[in-house]
Scaffold this motif. Structure first.
Motif, PDB file in Angstrom:
ATOM      1  N   LEU A 147      88.969  68.539  29.341  1.00 53.47           N
ATOM      2  CA  LEU A 147      87.506  68.471  29.394  1.00 53.47           C
ATOM      3  C   LEU A 147      86.914  69.087  28.134  1.00 53.47           C
ATOM      4  O   LEU A 147      87.318  70.174  27.723  1.00 53.47           O
ATOM      5  CB  LEU A 147      86.990  69.213  30.620  1.00 53.47           C
ATOM      6  N   VAL A 148      85.960  68.392  27.521  1.00 59.51           N
ATOM      7  CA  VAL A 148      85.300  68.927  26.333  1.00 59.51           C
ATOM      8  C   VAL A 148      84.182  69.892  26.736  1.00 59.51           C
ATOM      9  O   VAL A 148      83.931  70.890  26.085  1.00 59.51           O
ATOM     10  CB  VAL A 148      84.761  67.776  25.451  1.00 59.51           C
ATOM     11  N   SER A 149      83.516  69.590  27.841  1.00 59.54           N
ATOM     12  CA  SER A 149      82.442  70.459  28.331  1.00 59.54           C
ATOM     13  C   SER A 149      82.823  70.995  29.707  1.00 59.54           C
ATOM     14  O   SER A 149      83.635  70.415  30.405  1.00 59.54           O
ATOM     15  CB  SER A 149      81.138  69.670  28.493  1.00 59.54           C
ATOM     16  N   THR A 150      82.205  72.115  30.066  1.00 61.19           N
ATOM     17  CA  THR A 150      82.333  72.587  31.442  1.00 61.19           C
ATOM     18  C   THR A 150      81.603  71.608  32.355  1.00 61.19           C
ATOM     19  O   THR A 150      80.572  71.057  31.984  1.00 61.19           O
ATOM     20  CB  THR A 150      81.680  73.975  31.577  1.00 61.19           C
ATOM     21  N   VAL A 151      82.149  71.399  33.550  1.00 64.08           N
ATOM     22  CA  VAL A 151      81.507  70.525  34.528  1.00 64.08           C
ATOM     23  C   VAL A 151      80.826  71.402  35.569  1.00 64.08           C
ATOM     24  O   VAL A 151      81.416  72.376  36.054  1.00 64.08           O
ATOM     25  CB  VAL A 151      82.540  69.599  35.184  1.00 64.08           C
ATOM     26  N   ILE A 152      79.570  71.073  35.871  1.00 65.07           N
ATOM     27  CA  ILE A 152      78.833  71.900  36.817  1.00 65.07           C
ATOM     28  C   ILE A 152      78.229  71.037  37.919  1.00 65.07           C
ATOM     29  O   ILE A 152      77.959  69.851  37.727  1.00 65.07           O
ATOM     30  CB  ILE A 152      77.714  72.709  36.114  1.00 65.07           C
ATOM     31  N   LEU A 164      82.770  74.316  37.597  1.00 64.60           N
ATOM     32  CA  LEU A 164      84.181  74.111  37.931  1.00 64.60           C
ATOM     33  C   LEU A 164      85.063  74.873  36.951  1.00 64.60           C
ATOM     34  O   LEU A 164      84.724  74.984  35.767  1.00 64.60           O
ATOM     35  CB  LEU A 164      84.528  72.625  37.858  1.00 64.60           C
ATOM     36  N   ARG A 166      87.494  75.050  34.401  1.00 70.09           N
ATOM     37  CA  ARG A 166      87.833  73.951  33.506  1.00 70.09           C
ATOM     38  C   ARG A 166      89.319  73.611  33.497  1.00 70.09           C
ATOM     39  O   ARG A 166      89.704  72.451  33.413  1.00 70.09           O
ATOM     40  CB  ARG A 166      87.386  74.318  32.075  1.00 70.09           C
ATOM     41  N   ALA A 171      89.530  65.075  32.207  1.00 71.71           N
ATOM     42  CA  ALA A 171      88.727  63.855  32.098  1.00 71.71           C
ATOM     43  C   ALA A 171      89.667  62.666  32.259  1.00 71.71           C
ATOM     44  O   ALA A 171      90.727  62.616  31.635  1.00 71.71           O
ATOM     45  CB  ALA A 171      88.048  63.806  30.733  1.00 71.71           C
TER      46      ALA A 171
END
Ligand SMILES: [Mg+2]
Ligand SMILES: [Mg+2]
Lengths: 407, 407
Positions: A147-152, A164, A166, A171
């Protein structure tokens, strides 16, 4: 690396409308160096010998455009089917088309189906082989990336609910591979809601066939052209790959060969490889079909006859190149020759020849280099010539054809 | 849009090592048109009048480089602090530095702290204002974007466990904003594990201060330079923004003005705006400081005196431009004038002048245009000149300076 010894076909859903690029053309049809993105992606599969067939699902309004692309870029393994109103419907149409006729396939349909995005043109054989092999073994396989960004997760009022961890997530990217039975059954069993709102083929395989896909970390080259700036990045990657090398034609003369060797050294310092050949006749005529870049060295020849012959041979050997080819006429003039004498005729002749060549996808430029007896000045000229060669080949700018640049 | 009437400062963590770009230089220090990426990002904040201060946290080995960047690109609002061994330690150092001295701030420290990535140079004032205002109101705010890929959970054996419903999640991006007390307390209270492995400031604010951040969907321009291909995309975006317009200097002569107007029309068709001015003296001298592109139209002037004066004025008005400036000498020659007569002197003079100008970050090119009495030929020349202008300004190639191109 063992080879792929089972049948593999590809489905490319290409029905998208390209809203996110901010461009009018759907992004898979956007042109990079005069060639639509999807054609690069198709080429990435066509050059893999163990891939038999590529089914492209396109929207009805793009059928003619797609047929034109197949003809212009001489695609050989492509079959076009109608895309559906959603991504899953398009993929499903492609998968079903693979089952309909057994032509060129194993009796029971293709062993493995690879699904990919038309807007990820840089996929490589090595990774396709990993996906196909894992799909054969496990029923399904998919590319993943960190994942390039944190998922929220958000609350209904638009505030942070939780984020989440990471490290536990990935992805899901393309390509994905499925044994034919798994992907066909998944589409036969899934619901209208899946067709309408689902995004993940791996999820359908899990839910409807009980197949847990094998996940394989892919290289960064799997990236997807999503926004307008990604088209610039794709163009840069493609230009870089087209400008790694060029063929220098010396005419077999010692003075031209000496210059070509100096140029080779200077170009090497700019990470560009030059190969030297005396001519492109007999066995060397094979170079005319390789879509190389060419540099014709002409010593004290103001009348362009050598470069004219080269362009004619190129047009005959390769009447419809896949991308604009670069030809550079490198005119070497002696020190005693007045730098502009005799240039009136060739300057306009070069412009005319370049205009005609452009119609055949050949971009002709000129560089004039002075053979000074002073070695320092000669080195400077060669360095400058190499820099000009590099930028002309890298940028392949149609606006600059026919120019005679001074090195 | 109401303005921001509370103190706002910025923390830019820039201690990263750039492993993912595949480049030796950390990506925030990679050069785009001769200027490090981080300098563009700093500029994006410096031009916002209501931002008081920018604290940049850099690794110890980059301190000298950063000081050099601040000097060369004349940054005014930047304070450098030592980065920590992780992203959170770097941010924490920046936040604590903001609290240490009250200089230029409200008595109780900055009202709001914006945290951003050094490798997202295209952030705009309008969005910063949204983040700052929401952070002031809710204690914390962050940019979000829709997920580009499906997010999946993997089993320990590398198989698909489950996929997340894409609509319920968002990617957390930068910038984020915090009231100073929230972010300071979050870092005072958080654990060593957070410092070492955490990625999300919004999470710390929630966990340690009970602050649920307001999430705001950001524009696609918030994208982050992560891989090598992203540098090409950034360069393309920056070049595009630098090549939207140019200033044409006519010298106040009617024939030059007529040509300039024709050129203006042709450039307009290529989405490039040309502004016409008679000269850059008196009140027009302000243009010398705007980092424009310049086209000097010279009628039958082989001796380069006008363009020489322009370059000298530019060097005096702007001795250290932030990016290479483009100056195009457009030499108009009459039909009766033999096209190459008298060009021996100016051709080498142009090369010499261009070499000298390059040392002052000025890229000088020449275009020779023929004033044919045949209107069709004249139109063709002007169209070609506009195309050449566009590509010279767009590419700003150092290898082509000093060339006299034929339109
Ligand atoms: Mg999918
Ligand atoms: Mg964070």
């Amino acid at each position: 690396a063992h080879s792929v010894d089972f049948p593999v076909s590809v489905v490319l859903p290409a029905g998208g409308t390209g809203e996110r690029t901010g461009l009018q053309t759907p992004k898979q049809f956007c042109s990079v160096l005069g060639r639509p993105l999807i054609s690069y992606t198709i080429q990435a599969f066509e050059r893999v010998p163990w891939i038999q067939r590529i089914v492209v699902a396109v929207a009805k309004e793009s059928t003619d455009l797609m047929a034109d692309i197949i003809r212009r870029f001489r695609h050989q393994k492509v079959q076009v089917v109608s895309g559906g109103s959603t991504r899953h419907r398009s993929i499903c149409n492609g998968v079903m088309a693979l089952g309909e006729d057994g032509e060129g396939m194993a009796p029971d349909g293709p062993g493995v189906v690879i699904i990919h995005d038309a807007v990820r043109p840089f996929v490589e054989e090595e990774f396709l082989q990993k996906i196909a092999t894992a799909a054969r073994e496990h029923g399904a396989a998919g590319a993943i990336r960190p994942l390039v960004s944190t998922v929220i997760a958000t609350t209904s009022e638009g505030f942070l609910d939780h984020s989440l961890e990471r490290a536990k997530y990935r992805a899901s990217e393309m390509p994905q591979g499925f044994s034919y039975d798994v992907i066909r059954q998944a589409y036969q069993r899934c619901s209208e809601t899946d067709f309408e709102f689902g995004t993940e083929c791996l999820h359908l395989a899990l839910q409807y066939c009980g197949t847990n896909a094998k996940l394989i970390e892919g290289p960064p080259t799997l990236w997807k052209v999503t926004y307008r700036k990604d088209l610039a990045a794709a163009e840069s990657v493609i230009k870089e790959s087209l400008s790694e090398s060029a063929l220098v034609i010396t005419g077999g003369r010692a003075s031209a060969a000496a210059l070509a060797e100096a140029l080779q050294k200077a170009a090497g310092a700019l990470q560009m490889g030059l190969d030297l050949v005396p001519d492109v006749t007999a066995e060397n005529s094979r170079y005319l079909q390789t879509e190389s870049n060419f540099i014709q060295v002409s010593i004290n020849d103001p009348c362009l006859s050598e470069v004219e012959a080269l362009i004619q041979a190129l047009e005959e050997a390769n009447p419809a190149p896949l991308h604009p080819l670069v030809v550079i006429w490198m005119r070497v003039v002696g020190e005693d020759e007045a730098s502009d004498s005799g240039m009136v005729a060739p300057a306009s002749a070069l412009v005319d020849m370049a205009s005609a060549a452009k119609l055949h996808q050949i971009l002709l430029y000129g560089i004039q280099i002075h053979q000074s007896k002073d070695s320092e000045r000669r080195d400077r000229s060669v360095t400058r010539a190499a820099q000009i060669v590099r930028v002309l080949i890298r940028e392949r700018s149609p606006a600059l054809v026919g120019q005679l640049l001074q090195a």
